[in-house]
Design a protein around this motif. Structure first.
Motif, PDB file in Angstrom:
ATOM      1  N   MET A  20       0.848  -1.171   0.000  1.00 46.37           N
ATOM      2  CA  MET A  20       0.000   0.000   0.000  1.00 46.37           C
ATOM      3  C   MET A  20       0.891   1.230   0.000  1.00 46.37           C
ATOM      4  O   MET A  20       1.876   1.296   0.722  1.00 46.37           O
ATOM      5  N   GLU A  21       0.513   2.182  -0.803  1.00 47.38           N
ATOM      6  CA  GLU A  21       1.250   3.443  -0.879  1.00 47.38           C
ATOM      7  C   GLU A  21       0.768   4.389   0.221  1.00 47.38           C
ATOM      8  O   GLU A  21      -0.358   4.277   0.718  1.00 47.38           O
ATOM      9  N   LYS A  22       1.609   5.334   0.563  1.00 42.22           N
ATOM     10  CA  LYS A  22       1.301   6.300   1.609  1.00 42.22           C
ATOM     11  C   LYS A  22       0.003   7.052   1.329  1.00 42.22           C
ATOM     12  O   LYS A  22      -0.833   7.218   2.216  1.00 42.22           O
ATOM     13  N   LYS A  23      -0.189   7.475   0.078  1.00 41.26           N
ATOM     14  CA  LYS A  23      -1.393   8.239  -0.269  1.00 41.26           C
ATOM     15  C   LYS A  23      -2.662   7.407  -0.058  1.00 41.26           C
ATOM     16  O   LYS A  23      -3.671   7.920   0.428  1.00 41.26           O
ATOM     17  N   GLU A  24      -2.602   6.128  -0.401  1.00 38.27           N
ATOM     18  CA  GLU A  24      -3.760   5.246  -0.190  1.00 38.27           C
ATOM     19  C   GLU A  24      -4.060   5.083   1.295  1.00 38.27           C
ATOM     20  O   GLU A  24      -5.223   5.086   1.705  1.00 38.27           O
ATOM     21  N   ALA A  25      -3.023   4.946   2.101  1.00 37.20           N
ATOM     22  CA  ALA A  25      -3.208   4.815   3.546  1.00 37.20           C
ATOM     23  C   ALA A  25      -3.825   6.075   4.131  1.00 37.20           C
ATOM     24  O   ALA A  25      -4.735   6.001   4.957  1.00 37.20           O
ATOM     25  N   ILE A  26      -3.359   7.224   3.679  1.00 34.38           N
ATOM     26  CA  ILE A  26      -3.906   8.488   4.170  1.00 34.38           C
ATOM     27  C   ILE A  26      -5.382   8.613   3.800  1.00 34.38           C
ATOM     28  O   ILE A  26      -6.208   9.031   4.624  1.00 34.38           O
ATOM     29  N   THR A  27      -5.736   8.243   2.576  1.00 36.91           N
ATOM     30  CA  THR A  27      -7.132   8.308   2.141  1.00 36.91           C
ATOM     31  C   THR A  27      -8.009   7.396   2.999  1.00 36.91           C
ATOM     32  O   THR A  27      -9.095   7.790   3.433  1.00 36.91           O
ATOM     33  N   ALA A  28      -7.551   6.187   3.260  1.00 42.36           N
ATOM     34  CA  ALA A  28      -8.329   5.245   4.072  1.00 42.36           C
ATOM     35  C   ALA A  28      -8.454   5.730   5.513  1.00 42.36           C
ATOM     36  O   ALA A  28      -9.549   5.696   6.093  1.00 42.36           O
ATOM     37  N   LEU A  29      -7.358   6.202   6.081  1.00 40.28           N
ATOM     38  CA  LEU A  29      -7.408   6.696   7.454  1.00 40.28           C
ATOM     39  C   LEU A  29      -8.287   7.936   7.573  1.00 40.28           C
ATOM     40  O   LEU A  29      -9.033   8.085   8.550  1.00 40.28           O
ATOM     41  N   ALA A  30      -8.235   8.803   6.574  1.00 44.97           N
ATOM     42  CA  ALA A  30      -9.090   9.999   6.586  1.00 44.97           C
ATOM     43  C   ALA A  30     -10.556   9.602   6.514  1.00 44.97           C
ATOM     44  O   ALA A  30     -11.408  10.218   7.174  1.00 44.97           O
ATOM     45  N   ALA A  31     -10.858   8.574   5.736  1.00 44.32           N
ATOM     46  CA  ALA A  31     -12.252   8.118   5.630  1.00 44.32           C
ATOM     47  C   ALA A  31     -12.757   7.618   6.980  1.00 44.32           C
ATOM     48  O   ALA A  31     -13.902   7.878   7.359  1.00 44.32           O
ATOM     49  N   LEU A  32     -11.915   6.930   7.711  1.00 47.94           N
ATOM     50  CA  LEU A  32     -12.323   6.391   9.010  1.00 47.94           C
ATOM     51  C   LEU A  32     -12.251   7.419  10.132  1.00 47.94           C
ATOM     52  O   LEU A  32     -12.725   7.162  11.233  1.00 47.94           O
ATOM     53  N   ALA A  33     -11.692   8.583   9.852  1.00 46.67           N
ATOM     54  CA  ALA A  33     -11.534   9.612  10.879  1.00 46.67           C
ATOM     55  C   ALA A  33     -12.804  10.417  11.110  1.00 46.67           C
ATOM     56  O   ALA A  33     -12.788  11.388  11.857  1.00 46.67           O
ATOM     57  N   HIS A  34     -13.897  10.026  10.507  1.00 46.83           N
ATOM     58  CA  HIS A  34     -15.182  10.698  10.711  1.00 46.83           C
ATOM     59  C   HIS A  34     -16.102   9.736  11.456  1.00 46.83           C
ATOM     60  O   HIS A  34     -16.205   8.565  11.102  1.00 46.83           O
ATOM     61  N   ASP A  35     -16.769  10.228  12.492  1.00 44.52           N
ATOM     62  CA  ASP A  35     -17.544   9.329  13.349  1.00 44.52           C
ATOM     63  C   ASP A  35     -18.643   8.567  12.596  1.00 44.52           C
ATOM     64  O   ASP A  35     -18.833   7.375  12.814  1.00 44.52           O
ATOM     65  N   THR A  36     -19.333   9.204  11.678  1.00 45.21           N
ATOM     66  CA  THR A  36     -20.392   8.518  10.935  1.00 45.21           C
ATOM     67  C   THR A  36     -19.805   7.439  10.027  1.00 45.21           C
ATOM     68  O   THR A  36     -20.321   6.318   9.968  1.00 45.21           O
ATOM     69  N   ARG A  37     -18.710   7.750   9.342  1.00 43.17           N
ATOM     70  CA  ARG A  37     -18.099   6.745   8.470  1.00 43.17           C
ATOM     71  C   ARG A  37     -17.537   5.585   9.277  1.00 43.17           C
ATOM     72  O   ARG A  37     -17.622   4.425   8.865  1.00 43.17           O
ATOM     73  N   LEU A  38     -16.979   5.872  10.436  1.00 47.16           N
ATOM     74  CA  LEU A  38     -16.481   4.801  11.296  1.00 47.16           C
ATOM     75  C   LEU A  38     -17.641   3.913  11.753  1.00 47.16           C
ATOM     76  O   LEU A  38     -17.525   2.683  11.754  1.00 47.16           O
ATOM     77  N   ASP A  39     -18.770   4.520  12.104  1.00 43.17           N
ATOM     78  CA  ASP A  39     -19.952   3.743  12.492  1.00 43.17           C
ATOM     79  C   ASP A  39     -20.426   2.847  11.344  1.00 43.17           C
ATOM     80  O   ASP A  39     -20.764   1.676  11.552  1.00 43.17           O
ATOM     81  N   ILE A  40     -20.461   3.392  10.138  1.00 43.90           N
ATOM     82  CA  ILE A  40     -20.874   2.619   8.971  1.00 43.90           C
ATOM     83  C   ILE A  40     -19.919   1.455   8.750  1.00 43.90           C
ATOM     84  O   ILE A  40     -20.350   0.308   8.562  1.00 43.90           O
ATOM     85  N   PHE A  41     -18.632   1.729   8.793  1.00 47.44           N
ATOM     86  CA  PHE A  41     -17.646   0.681   8.555  1.00 47.44           C
ATOM     87  C   PHE A  41     -17.747  -0.408   9.614  1.00 47.44           C
ATOM     88  O   PHE A  41     -17.730  -1.601   9.302  1.00 47.44           O
ATOM     89  N   ARG A  42     -17.871  -0.032  10.862  1.00 51.41           N
ATOM     90  CA  ARG A  42     -17.982  -1.016  11.945  1.00 51.41           C
ATOM     91  C   ARG A  42     -19.237  -1.871  11.779  1.00 51.41           C
ATOM     92  O   ARG A  42     -19.201  -3.078  12.011  1.00 51.41           O
ATOM     93  N   LEU A  43     -20.332  -1.252  11.365  1.00 47.03           N
ATOM     94  CA  LEU A  43     -21.562  -2.003  11.115  1.00 47.03           C
ATOM     95  C   LEU A  43     -21.348  -3.014   9.993  1.00 47.03           C
ATOM     96  O   LEU A  43     -21.724  -4.187  10.116  1.00 47.03           O
ATOM     97  N   LEU A  44     -20.733  -2.573   8.910  1.00 48.87           N
ATOM     98  CA  LEU A  44     -20.492  -3.481   7.789  1.00 48.87           C
ATOM     99  C   LEU A  44     -19.549  -4.614   8.172  1.00 48.87           C
ATOM    100  O   LEU A  44     -19.748  -5.752   7.745  1.00 48.87           O
TER     101      LEU A  44
END
Length: 109
Positions: free
Chosen positions: A1-25
């Motif tokens: 995984m490249e650094k930019k991809e990791a940053i994009t994924a971590l940024a996506a999970l850094a929002h409470d609603t997106r984290l809730d969605i991901f955890r549910l899935l």
């Protein structure tokens, strides 16, 4: 995984609603690929989210590679891409926790 991809994924999970969605899935994952995932409507119901809000967050999670959707009739079934999450974890752990890391060498016998 490249650094930019990791940053994009971590940024996506850094929002409470997106984290809730991901955890549910993640909680709806199954060994049988055709059984895994949830319809967008079910996600909205379980998390009490308006459809436009859910759509926005699912788009961000999909763009990050952490979530994928498949069409089933008139519904889109979303599921967590656990391989992508593993890739992010591996990326984070690669340098800091490898046996060649000075910090790890200092705590291992």
């Amino acid at each position: 995984m490249e650094k930019k991809e990791a940053i994009t994924a971590l940024a996506a999970l850094a929002h409470d609603t997106r984290l809730d969605i991901f955890r549910l899935l993640v909680s709806w994952e199954s060994d049988q690929a055709e059984e895994a995932g949830l319809a967008a409507g079910a996600i909205a119901d379980k998390l009490s989210l308006p459809a436009p809000t859910l759509s926005f967050h699912l788009k961000e999670l999909s763009r990050s590679g952490l979530v994928e959707g498949r069409r089933e009739g008139r519904s889109i079934i979303y599921r967590a891409r656990l391989g992508s999450l593993r890739a992010v974890a591996d990326f984070l752990l690669h340098d800091c926790c490898s046996a060649t890391s000075p910090r790890i060498r200092s705590i291992t016998p």
